[in-house]
Design an enzyme around this catalytic site. Sequence first.
Site, mmCIF file in Angstrom:
data_model
loop_
_atom_site.group_PDB
_atom_site.id
_atom_site.type_symbol
_atom_site.label_atom_id
_atom_site.label_comp_id
_atom_site.label_asym_id
_atom_site.label_seq_id
_atom_site.Cartn_x
_atom_site.Cartn_y
_atom_site.Cartn_z
ATOM 1 N N ARG A 138 29.950 22.341 70.285
ATOM 2 C CA ARG A 138 30.961 22.598 71.329
ATOM 3 C C ARG A 138 32.393 22.359 70.849
ATOM 4 N NH1 ARG A 138 26.886 20.452 74.791
ATOM 5 N NH2 ARG A 138 25.947 22.173 75.904
ATOM 6 N N LYS A 160 43.807 32.384 66.029
ATOM 7 C CA LYS A 160 42.865 33.440 66.408
ATOM 8 C C LYS A 160 41.705 33.405 65.432
ATOM 9 C CE LYS A 160 45.560 37.031 68.710
ATOM 10 N NZ LYS A 160 46.046 38.433 68.608
ATOM 11 N N GLU A 202 52.608 42.212 55.974
ATOM 12 C CA GLU A 202 52.707 41.331 57.154
ATOM 13 C C GLU A 202 53.992 40.496 57.095
ATOM 14 O OE1 GLU A 202 50.647 41.579 59.650
ATOM 15 O OE2 GLU A 202 48.668 42.182 58.913
ATOM 16 N N LYS A 244 55.954 33.343 62.907
ATOM 17 C CA LYS A 244 54.702 33.434 63.662
ATOM 18 C C LYS A 244 54.511 32.198 64.543
ATOM 19 C CE LYS A 244 49.886 34.526 63.838
ATOM 20 N NZ LYS A 244 48.684 35.114 63.256
ATOM 21 N N GLU A 254 48.390 35.140 73.975
ATOM 22 C CA GLU A 254 48.783 36.551 74.017
ATOM 23 C C GLU A 254 48.796 37.119 75.429
ATOM 24 O OE1 GLU A 254 47.448 38.789 70.608
ATOM 25 O OE2 GLU A 254 47.633 40.648 71.722
ATOM 26 N N ARG A 258 53.240 37.391 72.251
ATOM 27 C CA ARG A 258 52.417 37.407 71.034
ATOM 28 C C ARG A 258 51.985 38.819 70.652
ATOM 29 N NH1 ARG A 258 47.917 33.061 68.917
ATOM 30 N NH2 ARG A 258 47.445 34.172 66.999
ATOM 31 N N ASN A 262 51.546 42.500 66.801
ATOM 32 C CA ASN A 262 50.729 43.687 66.512
ATOM 33 C C ASN A 262 51.580 44.900 66.142
ATOM 34 O OD1 ASN A 262 48.216 42.440 67.003
ATOM 35 N ND2 ASN A 262 48.592 42.577 69.198
ATOM 36 N N HIS A 265 50.076 47.817 64.318
ATOM 37 C CA HIS A 265 48.625 47.644 64.339
ATOM 38 C C HIS A 265 47.895 48.711 65.161
ATOM 39 C CE1 HIS A 265 49.604 43.913 62.411
ATOM 40 N NE2 HIS A 265 48.367 43.476 62.407
ATOM 41 N N HIS A 269 45.179 50.199 63.081
ATOM 42 C CA HIS A 269 43.753 49.979 63.386
ATOM 43 C C HIS A 269 43.006 51.307 63.485
ATOM 44 C CE1 HIS A 269 44.226 45.646 65.106
ATOM 45 N NE2 HIS A 269 43.917 45.629 63.829
ATOM 46 N N HIS A 283 43.747 46.264 55.310
ATOM 47 C CA HIS A 283 44.397 46.014 56.592
ATOM 48 C C HIS A 283 45.933 46.047 56.464
ATOM 49 C CE1 HIS A 283 45.231 44.333 60.517
ATOM 50 N NE2 HIS A 283 45.921 43.356 59.955
HETATM 51 P P1 NAD Z 1 39.761 38.645 52.524
HETATM 52 O O1 NAD Z 1 39.531 37.333 53.084
HETATM 53 O O2 NAD Z 1 38.650 39.638 52.570
HETATM 54 O O3 NAD Z 1 40.253 38.496 51.018
HETATM 55 C C1 NAD Z 1 40.525 39.666 50.265
HETATM 56 C C2 NAD Z 1 39.761 39.674 48.935
HETATM 57 O O4 NAD Z 1 40.389 38.787 48.044
HETATM 58 C C3 NAD Z 1 38.312 39.205 49.042
HETATM 59 O O5 NAD Z 1 37.554 39.996 48.166
HETATM 60 C C4 NAD Z 1 38.348 37.768 48.522
HETATM 61 O O6 NAD Z 1 37.133 37.392 47.925
HETATM 62 C C5 NAD Z 1 39.458 37.839 47.508
HETATM 63 N N1 NAD Z 1 40.251 36.640 47.310
HETATM 64 C C6 NAD Z 1 40.693 35.768 48.238
HETATM 65 N N2 NAD Z 1 41.542 34.897 47.670
HETATM 66 C C7 NAD Z 1 41.624 35.208 46.370
HETATM 67 C C8 NAD Z 1 42.362 34.680 45.293
HETATM 68 N N3 NAD Z 1 43.233 33.671 45.433
HETATM 69 N N4 NAD Z 1 42.199 35.241 44.061
HETATM 70 C C9 NAD Z 1 41.371 36.298 43.895
HETATM 71 N N5 NAD Z 1 40.667 36.847 44.892
HETATM 72 C C10 NAD Z 1 40.797 36.308 46.126
HETATM 73 O O7 NAD Z 1 41.001 39.413 53.193
HETATM 74 P P2 NAD Z 1 42.394 38.953 53.795
HETATM 75 O O8 NAD Z 1 43.284 40.098 53.544
HETATM 76 O O9 NAD Z 1 42.791 37.601 53.355
HETATM 77 O O10 NAD Z 1 42.069 38.841 55.346
HETATM 78 C C11 NAD Z 1 41.651 39.963 56.097
HETATM 79 C C12 NAD Z 1 40.954 39.451 57.329
HETATM 80 O O11 NAD Z 1 41.872 38.665 58.079
HETATM 81 C C13 NAD Z 1 40.482 40.562 58.251
HETATM 82 O O12 NAD Z 1 39.178 40.265 58.684
HETATM 83 C C14 NAD Z 1 41.442 40.483 59.435
HETATM 84 O O13 NAD Z 1 40.848 40.896 60.644
HETATM 85 C C15 NAD Z 1 41.770 39.026 59.444
HETATM 86 N N6 NAD Z 1 43.061 38.696 60.075
HETATM 87 C C16 NAD Z 1 43.050 37.721 61.014
HETATM 88 C C17 NAD Z 1 44.232 37.341 61.621
HETATM 89 C C18 NAD Z 1 44.230 36.224 62.609
HETATM 90 O O14 NAD Z 1 45.255 36.003 63.264
HETATM 91 N N7 NAD Z 1 43.159 35.486 62.731
HETATM 92 C C19 NAD Z 1 45.437 37.964 61.258
HETATM 93 C C20 NAD Z 1 45.398 38.952 60.284
HETATM 94 C C21 NAD Z 1 44.202 39.316 59.685
HETATM 95 N N1 GLY Z 2 47.612 38.583 63.862
HETATM 96 C C1 GLY Z 2 48.032 38.708 65.230
HETATM 97 C C2 GLY Z 2 48.040 37.409 65.944
HETATM 98 O O1 GLY Z 2 47.764 36.376 65.383
HETATM 99 O O2 GLY Z 2 48.317 37.397 67.111
#
Ligand code: NAD
Ligand code: GLY
Length: 385
Positions: A138, A160, A202, A244, A254, A258, A262, A265, A269, A283
């Site tokens: 929980r 998020k 970003e 942010k 949001e 917030r 986007n 986006h 998307h 992305h």
């Molecule tokens: P990811 O976590 O998939 O990492 C990208 C790639 O890089 C992966 O193959 C990973 O293994 C590799 N990697 C990571 N760190 C590394 C490093 N230091 N050296 C070498 N390789 C490395 O992708 P991302 O771009 O970090 O994140 C994308 C995700 O984040 C999506 O799922 C998206 O929906 C999410 N996201 C969430 C929020 C939020 O507010 N929670 C905001 C933006 C994106």
């Molecule tokens: N990445 C969008 C948010 O965190 O609201």
Amino acid sequence: MTVARQPPPHAKVDTVSRIVRVDLDGRGYDIVLGSGVLDQAGALIADRLPGRPLIPIADASVAPLYLDRLTASLKGAGLRQAAPIMVPSGEGSKSFERLADLLDQILERGAERRTVLLALGGGVVGDLVGFAASIALRGLDFVQIPTTLLAQVDSAVGGKTGINVRQGKNLVGAFHQPRLTLSDLDLPSTLPRRELLAGYAEIVKYGLIDRPDFFAWLETTGQEALDGDRAARLHAVATSCEAKAAIVASDERETGLRALLNLGHTFGHALEAETGYGPTLLHGEAVAIGMVMAFDLSARLGFCPAADAARVRMHLSAVGLPVDARSLGLDQGCVPRLMERMQRDKKVKDGSIGFILADGLGKARLVSGIPPQQVAEILAASLPL
Ligand code: NAD
Ligand code: GLY
């Protein structure tokens, strides 16, 4: 309110360069930024979460690069840690199956209410571990240790968390703030250039939302931040986190402001979905194209000067990000399907798509009721015949 400040003396982290505070009532936390933060993780966690049992959880591709340094640092600080859990890298890990497996492993390691999960990896691991933390027993505390540029400036800030489902990306999740975010600015140096650039998109986004001076700085100095100049990288990441954090502090769930995060986006998307959320379009690349489209649409509607839209396109293109959808294997025949995908966007309200548009650089706002024909024409202009 959010402040960037120097670390307090008790932090015992001489290599740390900046701390940005995310101010949330009773759930505020620090984002610690700098070179060598990974090796200080133990001291930083012991300082803020003393005596708590830890479970490190790492992206399987990141583990060989950085997990030993993390576990050595925890050990050095005398912290109790369970055997690390590995999560396969890639978007596929944001699934119910992987979540169930992760929860199993967390419980098998004897997690108790005081246990803290440590998420070492990019946005995938951060989102998955954060969501697991929000529901295991929980609600457990967790610490974000982002290793991609995108995660350092976006996903590891703001709470998020979530997974993808058949109906779409990030549709199941929770708002669950980390207790601490530790961003070692040296870690993204091992990322492929394309992934680094995706994170940079970003960073540009924050300038375009409400920090025009930051956008102007990026136009002159962003390339240095990308190339790894430490001072420039620190300024770019810290300013992004401040931007942010300020928005999250004023609208955590949001209900209004917030949504500005986007920017780019809605278009992005739709393109990501159309290309299957795979390596064709990352992305951040989709966000770059989406921001160009949002500014082009703003200029077409007379909201912002055409010169501002041209500056957005020029800067993103100058650093090497895509600014149109020409190389994605799509064509103008895809426009109706892209429009349909936008109609399913989370920002649709009473059937009308909400777009983040702009009255100029750093002047973004949410607009609804945009004539679909105008949107379709922007999409078509970005695609080959
Ligand atoms: P990811 O976590 O998939 O990492 C990208 C790639 O890089 C992966 O193959 C990973 O293994 C590799 N990697 C990571 N760190 C590394 C490093 N230091 N050296 C070498 N390789 C490395 O992708 P991302 O771009 O970090 O994140 C994308 C995700 O984040 C999506 O799922 C998206 O929906 C999410 N996201 C969430 C929020 C939020 O507010 N929670 C905001 C933006 C994106
Ligand atoms: N990445 C969008 C948010 O965190 O609201």
